[in-house]
Design a protein around this motif. Sequence first.
Motif, PDB file in Angstrom:
ATOM      1  N   GLY A 108      46.006  29.061 -64.864  1.00 35.04           N
ATOM      2  CA  GLY A 108      45.765  27.676 -65.240  1.00 35.04           C
ATOM      3  C   GLY A 108      44.796  26.946 -64.335  1.00 35.04           C
ATOM      4  N   THR A 109      44.393  25.783 -64.802  1.00 31.35           N
ATOM      5  CA  THR A 109      43.504  24.894 -64.070  1.00 31.35           C
ATOM      6  C   THR A 109      44.293  24.103 -63.033  1.00 31.35           C
ATOM      7  OG1 THR A 109      43.866  23.058 -65.590  1.00 31.35           O
ATOM      8  CG2 THR A 109      42.158  24.660 -66.205  1.00 31.35           C
ATOM      9  N   ALA A 110      43.605  23.233 -62.284  1.00 31.90           N
ATOM     10  CA  ALA A 110      44.290  22.387 -61.312  1.00 31.90           C
ATOM     11  C   ALA A 110      45.342  21.518 -61.994  1.00 31.90           C
ATOM     12  CB  ALA A 110      43.274  21.509 -60.586  1.00 31.90           C
ATOM     13  N   GLU A 111      45.084  21.142 -63.211  1.00 31.05           N
ATOM     14  CA  GLU A 111      46.008  20.299 -63.964  1.00 31.05           C
ATOM     15  C   GLU A 111      47.248  21.072 -64.396  1.00 31.05           C
ATOM     16  OE1 GLU A 111      45.699  17.185 -67.739  1.00 31.05           O
ATOM     17  OE2 GLU A 111      44.275  18.844 -67.581  1.00 31.05           O
ATOM     18  N   GLU A 112      47.089  22.370 -64.619  1.00 33.52           N
ATOM     19  CA  GLU A 112      48.150  23.173 -65.225  1.00 33.52           C
ATOM     20  C   GLU A 112      48.923  24.048 -64.236  1.00 33.52           C
ATOM     21  OE1 GLU A 112      45.314  23.827 -69.175  1.00 33.52           O
ATOM     22  OE2 GLU A 112      45.445  25.337 -67.578  1.00 33.52           O
ATOM     23  N   VAL A 113      48.309  24.431 -63.138  1.00 32.09           N
ATOM     24  CA  VAL A 113      48.868  25.462 -62.276  1.00 32.09           C
ATOM     25  C   VAL A 113      50.161  24.998 -61.609  1.00 32.09           C
ATOM     26  CG1 VAL A 113      47.565  24.772 -60.207  1.00 32.09           C
ATOM     27  CG2 VAL A 113      48.275  27.158 -60.496  1.00 32.09           C
ATOM     28  N   ASP A 114      51.098  25.927 -61.455  1.00 32.75           N
ATOM     29  CA  ASP A 114      52.351  25.660 -60.762  1.00 32.75           C
ATOM     30  C   ASP A 114      52.104  25.724 -59.254  1.00 32.75           C
ATOM     31  OD1 ASP A 114      54.888  27.132 -59.371  1.00 32.75           O
ATOM     32  OD2 ASP A 114      55.519  25.699 -60.898  1.00 32.75           O
ATOM     33  N   PRO A 115      52.419  24.673 -58.499  1.00 30.37           N
ATOM     34  CA  PRO A 115      52.108  24.651 -57.071  1.00 30.37           C
ATOM     35  C   PRO A 115      52.767  25.773 -56.267  1.00 30.37           C
ATOM     36  CG  PRO A 115      52.541  22.424 -57.836  1.00 30.37           C
ATOM     37  CD  PRO A 115      52.895  23.355 -58.967  1.00 30.37           C
ATOM     38  N   ALA A 116      53.992  26.143 -56.629  1.00 30.59           N
ATOM     39  CA  ALA A 116      54.669  27.219 -55.899  1.00 30.59           C
ATOM     40  C   ALA A 116      53.979  28.557 -56.142  1.00 30.59           C
ATOM     41  CB  ALA A 116      56.137  27.291 -56.315  1.00 30.59           C
ATOM     42  N   GLU A 117      53.561  28.811 -57.378  1.00 31.53           N
ATOM     43  CA  GLU A 117      52.842  30.044 -57.684  1.00 31.53           C
ATOM     44  C   GLU A 117      51.470  30.044 -57.016  1.00 31.53           C
ATOM     45  OE1 GLU A 117      52.690  30.783 -61.848  1.00 31.53           O
ATOM     46  OE2 GLU A 117      54.866  30.721 -62.110  1.00 31.53           O
ATOM     47  N   TRP A 118      50.850  28.871 -56.947  1.00 33.95           N
ATOM     48  CA  TRP A 118      49.563  28.737 -56.251  1.00 33.95           C
ATOM     49  C   TRP A 118      49.708  29.141 -54.779  1.00 33.95           C
ATOM     50  CZ3 TRP A 118      44.467  27.193 -57.028  1.00 33.95           C
ATOM     51  CH2 TRP A 118      43.765  26.739 -55.889  1.00 33.95           C
ATOM     52  N   ALA A 119      50.734  28.621 -54.126  1.00 36.70           N
ATOM     53  CA  ALA A 119      50.951  28.917 -52.714  1.00 36.70           C
ATOM     54  C   ALA A 119      51.212  30.409 -52.493  1.00 36.70           C
ATOM     55  CB  ALA A 119      52.124  28.091 -52.179  1.00 36.70           C
ATOM     56  N   GLN A 120      51.973  31.023 -53.392  1.00 34.93           N
ATOM     57  CA  GLN A 120      52.251  32.455 -53.277  1.00 34.93           C
ATOM     58  C   GLN A 120      50.975  33.264 -53.470  1.00 34.93           C
ATOM     59  OE1 GLN A 120      54.837  34.012 -52.246  1.00 34.93           O
ATOM     60  NE2 GLN A 120      54.236  36.117 -52.737  1.00 34.93           N
TER      61      GLN A 120
END
Length: 269
Positions: A108-120
Motif C-alpha cells: 500500500g501507499t502512505a495512506e494505506e500502509v499498516d504502520p506496524a507492518e511498515w516497521a517490520q
Amino acid sequence: MDTITENLQGKVAIVTGAGSRPGEGVGNGRAASILLARAGAKLVLADAVPEWAEDTRRMIEAEGGEAITVTGDVTKPEDCRRIVAAGVERWGRLDALVNNVGIGGAQGTAEEVDPAEWAQGLLVNVTSMMLMAKYAVPEMRKAGGGAIVNIGSVAGLKGGHPSLLYPTSKGAVVNMTRAMAVHHAKDGIRVNCVCPGMVYTPMVQANAMTPEKREARRRRSILQVEGSGWDVGAAVAFLCGGNSRWMTGAIVPVDAGATAIAALPSGLG
C-alpha cells in the motif's frame, strides 16, 4: 604489481538467506553461496528455515566445498552475533558478508500502509544489514580487510512500485552501502550493493506468478532475456573477490539494462 584474482581460497564468507524455498530455479542467496564456494570460500549459511540452508550445504559439499549452517533471525542482535561467531569459531576468520535477507513487506501507499507492518519491513530489509555488519566488521578488521555485499533492488533506484515500503527500504540499502563504504574503508573493508531486476527465483514464482506476468517481466529490459538467481550470485561473487579490489561504494544493477532506459525503444517490449 599486485596480483588480481577472483580466487577466494582460504577465505570465509557469510551469506544470510542462504537457503532457497522449493520451486523452479534458485534463490539469490543459494546461488551466491554456491558460486562463492566454487571460488574457494568456506561458507556460513544463515537462514531462518534450517531445511533450506541444509539443502544449500549439501549442494556445496557435493561439489567438494565446505560449509556450515546456522539457523537465525537477522533482525535479532544476538542471532547476528551468533552467526558471525559460528564462522570464526570454525575457521578462525571472516572475510566476506553477503546481506541477502529481504521481504516484499507491507503493501500500500502512505495512506494505506499498516504502520506496524511498515516497521517490520524496515527491520527486515534495512536494520538486519546493519546488525550483521555490526558483528562482522570487527572480525574482518582482524583478518586484515574484507568485503560486504548488500542486496538491494532496482526498486530502490527508481519509482513506479505499487507499494511504498519496498522501494523505500531498498533505497535505504543503496545509501547505507555508500555510507558504510566510507566508514570502513580505513580497515580495508569494501562495501558494495547489487540491485537485481526482474530475475525469476522460487520466491518470485511463489508470488502469484502467471505465465503472462512472467513474460511481461522478461520484456521489461533491453536484453529481453530472463534473469535468474545465478546472475545475481555471479555479481556477488565478483564483488567479494579480488577482481573487484578497486570497487567500493558501488551500486551495481543486475537487470538486463532495465534501469538504463526511461522507456523501451521501438521494436522492443
